[in-house]
Design an enzyme around this catalytic site. Structure first.
Site, mmCIF file in Angstrom:
data_model
loop_
_atom_site.group_PDB
_atom_site.id
_atom_site.type_symbol
_atom_site.label_atom_id
_atom_site.label_comp_id
_atom_site.label_asym_id
_atom_site.label_seq_id
_atom_site.Cartn_x
_atom_site.Cartn_y
_atom_site.Cartn_z
ATOM 1 N N ASN A 32 1.073 -1.180 -0.383
ATOM 2 C CA ASN A 32 0.568 -0.255 -0.066
ATOM 3 C C ASN A 32 1.069 0.748 -0.082
ATOM 4 O O ASN A 32 1.392 1.411 1.401
ATOM 5 C CB ASN A 32 -0.991 -0.010 1.015
ATOM 6 N N LYS A 83 0.158 3.992 -0.317
ATOM 7 C CA LYS A 83 0.173 5.565 0.153
ATOM 8 C C LYS A 83 -0.512 6.570 -0.474
ATOM 9 O O LYS A 83 -0.331 6.145 -1.306
ATOM 10 C CB LYS A 83 -0.175 5.778 1.876
ATOM 11 N N HIS A 119 -9.582 1.148 5.412
ATOM 12 C CA HIS A 119 -8.371 1.335 5.750
ATOM 13 C C HIS A 119 -7.800 2.434 6.780
ATOM 14 O O HIS A 119 -9.308 3.133 7.016
ATOM 15 C CB HIS A 119 -7.238 2.011 4.556
ATOM 16 N N GLU A 141 -6.341 4.978 7.813
ATOM 17 C CA GLU A 141 -6.422 6.221 7.418
ATOM 18 C C GLU A 141 -7.983 6.627 6.729
ATOM 19 O O GLU A 141 -7.829 7.595 7.320
ATOM 20 C CB GLU A 141 -5.397 6.093 6.744
ATOM 21 N N GLU A 184 -5.382 -5.141 10.726
ATOM 22 C CA GLU A 184 -3.789 -4.122 11.173
ATOM 23 C C GLU A 184 -4.053 -3.373 12.045
ATOM 24 O O GLU A 184 -5.246 -2.347 12.006
ATOM 25 C CB GLU A 184 -3.947 -2.784 9.734
ATOM 26 N N GLY A 217 2.609 2.041 10.626
ATOM 27 C CA GLY A 217 3.491 3.032 10.817
ATOM 28 C C GLY A 217 4.327 3.860 11.524
ATOM 29 O O GLY A 217 5.096 4.926 11.812
ATOM 30 N N SER A 226 3.603 -1.697 9.883
ATOM 31 C CA SER A 226 5.032 -2.592 10.643
ATOM 32 C C SER A 226 5.552 -3.792 10.355
ATOM 33 O O SER A 226 6.765 -4.530 11.003
ATOM 34 C CB SER A 226 5.763 -2.310 11.665
ATOM 35 N N GLY A 281 4.892 1.284 4.517
ATOM 36 C CA GLY A 281 6.096 1.582 5.051
ATOM 37 C C GLY A 281 7.420 0.784 4.094
ATOM 38 O O GLY A 281 8.453 1.315 2.944
HETATM 39 C C1 PEP Z 1 -0.765 -0.282 6.165
HETATM 40 O O1 PEP Z 1 -1.315 0.997 5.323
HETATM 41 O O2 PEP Z 1 -1.204 -0.732 5.841
HETATM 42 C C2 PEP Z 1 0.203 -0.459 6.568
HETATM 43 C C3 PEP Z 1 0.175 -1.970 7.338
HETATM 44 O O3 PEP Z 1 1.223 0.886 6.487
HETATM 45 P P1 PEP Z 1 3.252 -0.071 7.624
HETATM 46 O O4 PEP Z 1 3.555 -1.400 7.057
HETATM 47 O O5 PEP Z 1 4.127 1.162 7.480
HETATM 48 O O6 PEP Z 1 2.609 0.175 8.709
#
Ligand code: PEP
Length: 252
Positions: A9, A11, A95, A97, A167, A173, A213, A235
């Site tokens: 993803n 973003k 998601h 966010e 998640e 993040g 993460s 990330g």
């Molecule tokens: C995400 O945005 O779905 C995510 C899991 O981000 P990160 O891997 O950066 O924690």
């Protein structure tokens, strides 16, 4: 047997040029992968170019969101049929966010899932608790509410087309990954919930990704848990080398 699915993803990162640079590397370095389904989810503006570049490869393209209407006066929105035409196979929905910053409700997410399925694309439905909810011991309630709301009205056949992404919001993040025990516990809860809502057969077939993460050094530990079938990665999906390592995780 559930085929592992690793999705990146991106973003709101990478313009068209940067997106093409990344997938050029990925296409080459992942060409030998057939035992893992690989998906990249660039921003809307790069979807079509990325799709054109990846056509005929083993990497699929997904979008990060959409609206549920087919077309019309919805300034700033993108419809599922537009995403389909741009080459998307998957669409990430719900998601955290989107839920937190854009105040998306389970009802809205449910309508978006319906719209995505009607264009024959596959939803990746995200769910997850905040740190406060985990500390209050209401994780399962939150997951149950998000999934029963999001999945309301879908048939067993429709459920089989979806991927669920667990998640935990506190792990996205932040560099804080859920332990394998914490993640496995919730994944098992989700599978049991799908079994209650549908059937054991469907629950055994649906893939549940972990997100939060995920990095090259923790992916194998997570992926070797029985109910973790993939990863949704933010990330670490932005650099070819780390995403390649994630896709090529060490199997037990
Ligand atoms: C995400 O945005 O779905 C995510 C899991 O981000 P990160 O891997 O950066 O924690």
């Amino acid at each position: 047997m559930r085929k592992p699915i690793i999705a990146g993803n991106w973003k709101m990162n990478k313009n068209v040029t940067e997106s093409l640079e990344l997938v050029k590397d990925l296409r080459f370095k992942l060409a030998d992968v057939s035992d893992v389904e690989v998906v990249v989810c660039p921003p809307f503006t790069a979807l079509y170019s990325v799709y054109q570049f990846l056509k005929g490869s083993n990497i699929k393209v997904g979008a990060q969101n959409c609206y549920f209407e087919k077309k019309g006066a919805f300034t700033g929105e993108v419809s599922p049929s537009m995403l389909k035409e741009a080459g998307c196979t998957y669409v990430i929905l719900g998601h955290s966010e989107r839920r937190q910053i854009f105040k998306e409700s389970d009802e809205l997410i449910n309508r978006k899932i319906r719209a995505v399925l009607s264009e024959e694309m596959l939803p990746i439905l995200c769910c997850g608790e905040t740190l406060e909810e985990r500390e209050k011991n209401v994780t399962n309630e939150v997951i149950k509410r998000q999934l029963t709301g999001g999945l309301k009205g879908f048939t067993e056949d429709e459920m089989l087309k979806m991927v669920i992404a667990y998640e935990p919001v506190w792990a996205i993040g932040t560099g804080k990954t859920a332990s394998k025990e914490q993640a496995q516990e919730v994944h098992k809860f989700i599978r049991d919930l799908i079994s209650k809502l549908y059937s054991q057969k469907t629950a055994d077939a649906v893939r549940i990704q972990y997100g939060g993460s995920v990095k090259p050094d923790n992916v194998s530990i997570l992926m070797n848990e029985p109910d973790i079938d993939g990863a949704l990665v933010g990330g670490a999906a932005l650099e070819a080398d780390s995403f390649v390592k994630l896709v090529k995780f060490e199997k037990k």
